[in-house]
Design an enzyme around this catalytic site. Sequence first.
Site, short mmCIF file in Angstrom:
data_model
loop_
_atom_site.label_atom_id
_atom_site.label_comp_id
_atom_site.label_asym_id
_atom_site.label_seq_id
_atom_site.Cartn_x
_atom_site.Cartn_y
_atom_site.Cartn_z
N CYS A 1 0.81 -1.23 0.00
CA CYS A 1 0.00 0.00 0.00
C CYS A 1 0.84 1.28 0.00
O CYS A 1 0.52 2.24 -0.71
CB CYS A 1 -0.96 0.01 1.18
SG CYS A 1 -0.20 -0.53 2.72
N HIS B 1 -2.92 6.24 4.43
CA HIS B 1 -1.50 6.49 4.65
C HIS B 1 -1.14 7.86 4.08
O HIS B 1 -1.59 8.23 2.98
CB HIS B 1 -0.64 5.44 3.92
CG HIS B 1 -0.75 4.06 4.49
ND1 HIS B 1 -1.32 3.77 5.72
CD2 HIS B 1 -0.32 2.87 3.99
CE1 HIS B 1 -1.24 2.47 5.93
NE2 HIS B 1 -0.65 1.90 4.90
#
EC number: 1.2.1.11
Length: 334
Positions: free
Chosen positions: A128, A241
Amino acid sequence: MFDTVAVVGATGAVGTIILDLLEKRNFPAKNFRLLASARSAGKQLQLAGKTITIEELTHDCFEGVDLVIASTPDDTAAEYLPSAVKAGAKVIDESGYWRMNPDVALVVPEINPEAALNAQGIIASPNCSTTQMVLAMKPLHDAGKIRRVIVSTYQATSGAGLQGNIDLQEGTRAALDGADYEYKAFAHPIAFNAIPQIGSHKEQGYTSEEMKMVYETRKILGDETIMVCPTCVRIPVSNCHSESILVETEKPISVDEAKALFAATPGITVVDDLDASSYPMPSNSTSSDEVYIGRIRKDLSNPNGLAFWCVSDNLRKGAATNAVQIAELLARGV
Ligand code: A2P
């Protein structure tokens, strides 16, 4: 068009979003099969207006399956996905196990779709934190050739699975109440803290998460010369994130040029007006498939440097969305 699509790990944090995306994006398939561990076998889930009973993942379960989309722990992917390839299915894997295998394609559809279309075996979806960074790097690399990247991540607890978010909520509640809490997903309290270790010690003082950003970036962009210096940090944010990224290019890129390049890239949205306090944050980027970029500015210490801030939903473009986009690419065949 695929006749039968199997989602492996359908009950997981990412698997659940994969099901949602397949339905919302009207993925072209006649049948869906849902697979998970023996713990979930027999339970039922809804997909595309049908009630589907979850089956146990076994080596023999891939008979008649045309496409597998898998999101499981690494050891499960290592053990079972070769059986899916043997059974003749196309396989898209979200785990970390196969990504750096030389026979495996590592794909972000906006960057290297041909790798997926030409793949003979497993097609892996990147980590990710790598996916959002490489998508941001791609237009800059094409325009000015990136020599070096320094990246610091601020990673959400959902990246540690469902237990990560339970730890964030329960740990925060316990800390406010002055009570004890035993963390299960993290080695240190995540409440009111920042943990500069994600994964195990891999090499030269860098963690496994950090080395994924080094190796996967080079493989996806097809350039082994790009130097990457990452620091990955877990912070007490539940989803999305964030990354502070500094790139150094061979040919200098101005702020206006970078904004135009980002804005013209499918999958990227620029949110950048410091005077209006407008920039991407986890709170305004969650549940979106986009990679958001803001705080675009020149590196004050280097005319070839460009700094920016990049936020994306780690469960979506960082995982489920990228896997479903690869599946859509295979279904289209172009
Ligand atoms: P299950 O829910 O039956 O344990 P998460 O994102 O929450 O970590 O979920 C991982 C997914 O991988 C879940 O769907 C989980 O199924 C599945 N899974 C984990 N271990 C196995 C296994 N040994 N065999 C099959 N599926 C597994």
